[in-house]
Each structure stands twice: as structure tokens, then as C-alpha cells.
Design a protein around this motif. Structure first.
Motif, PDB file in Angstrom:
ATOM      1  N   GLU A   1      37.451  23.772  38.222  1.00 26.74           N
ATOM      2  CA  GLU A   1      38.019  23.550  37.105  1.00 26.74           C
ATOM      3  C   GLU A   1      38.397  22.144  37.172  1.00 26.74           C
ATOM      4  O   GLU A   1      39.434  21.827  37.722  1.00 26.74           O
TER       5      GLU A   1
ATOM      6  N   ASP B   1      33.457  23.847  35.578  1.00 31.55           N
ATOM      7  CA  ASP B   1      33.944  24.627  34.601  1.00 31.55           C
ATOM      8  C   ASP B   1      35.070  23.964  33.714  1.00 31.55           C
ATOM      9  O   ASP B   1      36.123  24.012  33.840  1.00 31.55           O
TER      10      ASP B   1
ATOM     11  N   ILE C   1      35.916  25.107  30.441  1.00 30.43           N
ATOM     12  CA  ILE C   1      35.851  25.993  29.266  1.00 30.43           C
ATOM     13  C   ILE C   1      37.366  25.606  28.871  1.00 30.43           C
ATOM     14  O   ILE C   1      37.601  25.593  27.774  1.00 30.43           O
ATOM     15  N   ALA C   2      38.319  25.172  29.601  1.00 30.89           N
ATOM     16  CA  ALA C   2      39.451  25.015  29.162  1.00 30.89           C
ATOM     17  C   ALA C   2      39.750  23.521  29.173  1.00 30.89           C
ATOM     18  O   ALA C   2      40.738  23.297  28.160  1.00 30.89           O
TER      19      ALA C   2
ATOM     20  N   SER D   1      33.160  25.778  26.371  1.00 33.60           N
ATOM     21  CA  SER D   1      33.661  26.747  25.146  1.00 33.60           C
ATOM     22  C   SER D   1      34.831  26.342  24.427  1.00 33.60           C
ATOM     23  O   SER D   1      34.857  25.174  24.129  1.00 33.60           O
ATOM     24  N   LYS D   2      35.716  27.239  24.115  1.00 34.95           N
ATOM     25  CA  LYS D   2      37.012  27.000  23.467  1.00 34.95           C
ATOM     26  C   LYS D   2      37.009  25.911  22.826  1.00 34.95           C
ATOM     27  O   LYS D   2      36.618  26.007  21.418  1.00 34.95           O
TER      28      LYS D   2
ATOM     29  N   SER E   1      29.623  29.396  23.519  1.00 32.84           N
ATOM     30  CA  SER E   1      29.949  28.758  24.790  1.00 32.84           C
ATOM     31  C   SER E   1      28.512  28.389  25.394  1.00 32.84           C
ATOM     32  O   SER E   1      27.456  28.689  24.626  1.00 32.84           O
TER      33      SER E   1
HETATM   34  C1  LIG Z   1      38.565  27.752  32.997  1.00 32.21           C
HETATM   35  C2  LIG Z   1      37.921  29.137  32.344  1.00 32.21           C
HETATM   36  N1  LIG Z   1      36.819  29.531  32.501  1.00 32.21           N
HETATM   37  C3  LIG Z   1      36.129  30.363  31.853  1.00 32.21           C
HETATM   38  C4  LIG Z   1      37.034  31.152  31.151  1.00 32.21           C
HETATM   39  C5  LIG Z   1      36.156  32.657  30.618  1.00 32.21           C
HETATM   40  O1  LIG Z   1      35.479  32.017  29.484  1.00 32.21           O
HETATM   41  P1  LIG Z   1      34.794  33.164  28.352  1.00 32.21           P
HETATM   42  O2  LIG Z   1      35.951  33.755  27.737  1.00 32.21           O
HETATM   43  O3  LIG Z   1      33.868  32.362  27.589  1.00 32.21           O
HETATM   44  O4  LIG Z   1      33.871  34.092  29.087  1.00 32.21           O
HETATM   45  C6  LIG Z   1      38.046  30.801  30.479  1.00 32.21           C
HETATM   46  C7  LIG Z   1      38.699  31.552  29.666  1.00 32.21           C
HETATM   47  O5  LIG Z   1      39.989  31.991  29.464  1.00 32.21           O
HETATM   48  C8  LIG Z   1      38.542  29.757  31.317  1.00 32.21           C
HETATM   49  O6  LIG Z   1      39.739  29.245  30.828  1.00 32.21           O
END
Ligand SMILES: Cc1ncc(COP(=O)(O)O)c(C=O)c1O
Length: 244
Positions: free
Chosen positions: A24, A58, A60-61, A86-87, A97
């Protein structure tokens, strides 16, 4: 540099059986809001290249401006082999996503032969409404100069949080872009649940991770809301909210 050295030693022993390193970038969120230097990412990229291990970021956040740049990896001047998003992609309005891969990875699975092609799919892949929401969000990020505006918002919040930063119960106050976190001294068992409950009663949604309180406010947060957040948190710390 110490962590990069540990990674190097790990790869020296295990690279042959390691397909990928997942990180991350800049802020390891659910792992306790651990913020780290871009230098680690830079070195991790070099090590992945040297040992022929894929690098998966990753975001996503942390993607879409959360750390101050559109993608956190930019601050290390690197590109991963896979990027998970995503998010913020839809501003949280609709679920969407994506996983981006380099051309090299894509070509390795692009084939007419079934046994080579990547045949994975999802029931809701490419949902047109979610994709339209994402396009609208990307326009807003650009047109309303959201990243630039966030720099001012972050500076304001940091200025106003000076008192809280030096509060006797606050340790390791940290900030990256639009993410803040600190550890609470003398937190008793049940701190997280109790702090959450008391904060929500006042109208602030906070979900501490153990004794770590963090804020990832929406980019539209205004000055009055910043003050309300800081006031609420200070009062809860003063009240020793976890003691009940
Ligand atoms: C850094 C990170 N990776 C993965 C995820 C999971 O993503 P998803 O809810 O799209 O499966 C999250 C969700 O909170 C996240 O914060």
C-alpha cells in the motif's frame, strides 16, 4: 532504508518462489495507518526489477489524491506492474474497482488459445453506470483542481490541529496528504468501540484502529467541519472516553 535492506535479504533467499510484492504505497492503512517514506517504494521497485518479482500497488485507499498526488506511487517516481484502484475512483458513489497491468503483463495473457488467455471475469464487470460515475469524478478532480485545493485544506487542518498534536494523550501525530493519524496514550481495552460510539453521538464518524485514531475526511470538508472534528476529538480525549 532498513526495511528496504530487509526486503533485499528476503528476496536473496526467496525471490525464486515469490510471484509478487504487494504494497500500500506511502500509507499502510488498515495495518495501523503506518506512514512511510517514498524512498522505500523507490527501492522496492528497484529490488523487484533486480529479482524479477512483480510489484503490485494497492492504491484502493490511497489513490485519487488521498496522499497529495493523484497516485501515491508518483511520489516515488515509480510505476508498479499492477495497480489496484477503487474507492475514490467513483468518489464513493457507486461500486467500481479496476486492476491496471503493464503492457508486458497484458500481452502475456492476450491470446486466442484458451489455455493462455486470461478468462477471468466478474458478474458486474464494466457496469456502465459506475463507469459513468467514475468519468464524472475524474472530470471534477481535474476541473475543480481538487488536488490543489486539498493542499490548502490539509494546511488549514494541520494549523488548527497544533493544539491537539501536543495534547498529552496524543502520540505520533502523523499526516500524509489528506490522511491524518495519531496514537492515543493510556487507551484502555475497548477504546476503539467506545470512541466510535461517543464520536458518532456528536455527529462525527470515526473508527479508530485499536488505539490509533485516524481521519480520511471527504475532500469537500470545510473549515467549520474541520473545527467541529478537532473540537469533538479533543473533548473525547479530555473526557477519557474509553474509561467507561
Ligand atoms: C487498501 C485496500 N485494499 C483493498 C480493499 C478492499 O477493496 P474492495 O472492498 O474493493 O474489495 C480495501 C478496502 O477497504 C482497502 O482499503
Amino acid at each position: 532504508r532498513r526495511c528496504a535492506k530487509a526486503l533485499e535479504e528476503h528476496f536473496e533467499r526467496h525471490a525464486a518462489e515469490t510471484a509478487a510484492l504487494i504494497v500500500e504505497p506511502l500509507v499502510q492503512c488498515a495495518g495501523g495507518m503506518a506512514m512511510y517514506d517514498a524512498e522505500y517504494l523507490h527501492r522496492a521497485r528497484e529490488l523487484c526489477d533486480r529479482f524479477d518479482v512483480h510489484l503490485i500497488a494497492d492504491e484502493i485507499a490511497v489513490g485519487f489524491g488521498r496522499t497529495g498526488t493523484l497516485f501515491a506511487c508518483e511520489q516515488a517516481g515509480i510505476a508498479p506492474d499492477f495497480l489496484c484502484l477503487s474507492k475514490g475512483l467513483t468518489g464513493g458513489y457507486l461500486p467500481l474497482s479496476v486492476v491496471l497491468a503493464t503492457d508486458r503483463v497484458y500481452q502475456a495473457f492476450y491470446d486466442d488459445k484458451l489455455e493462455r488467455g486470461f478468462l477471468h471475469s466478474h458478474s458486474f464487470s464494466g457496469n456502465p453506470l459506475a463507469c459513468r460515475a467514475a468519468l464524472a469524478v475524474l472530470d471534477i478532480l481535474e476541473e475543480e483542481k481538487v488536488l490543489e485545493r486539498n493542499r490548502n485544506t490539509a494546511a488549514t487542518l494541520n494549523r488548527r490541529a497544533e493544539g491537539l498534536r501536543s495534547h498529552r494523550r496524543v502520540a505520533h501525530f502523523r499526516n500524509t496528504g489528506m490522511i491524518w493519524a495519531f496514537d492515543v496514550r493510556q487507551a484502555k481495552p475497548g477504546f476503539s468501540r467506545d470512541f466510535y460510539r461517543r464520536a458518532v453521538e456528536t455527529g462525527v464518524l470515526l473508527r479508530p484502529l485499536g488505539a490509533t485514531v485516524y481521519w480520511m475526511p471527504p475532500y469537500v470538508i470545510g473549515e467549520a467541519e474541520i473545527d467541529f472534528l478537532l473540537d469533538t476529538v479533543t473533548k473525547l480525549l479530555e473526557a477519557g472516553s474509553e474509561s467507561r
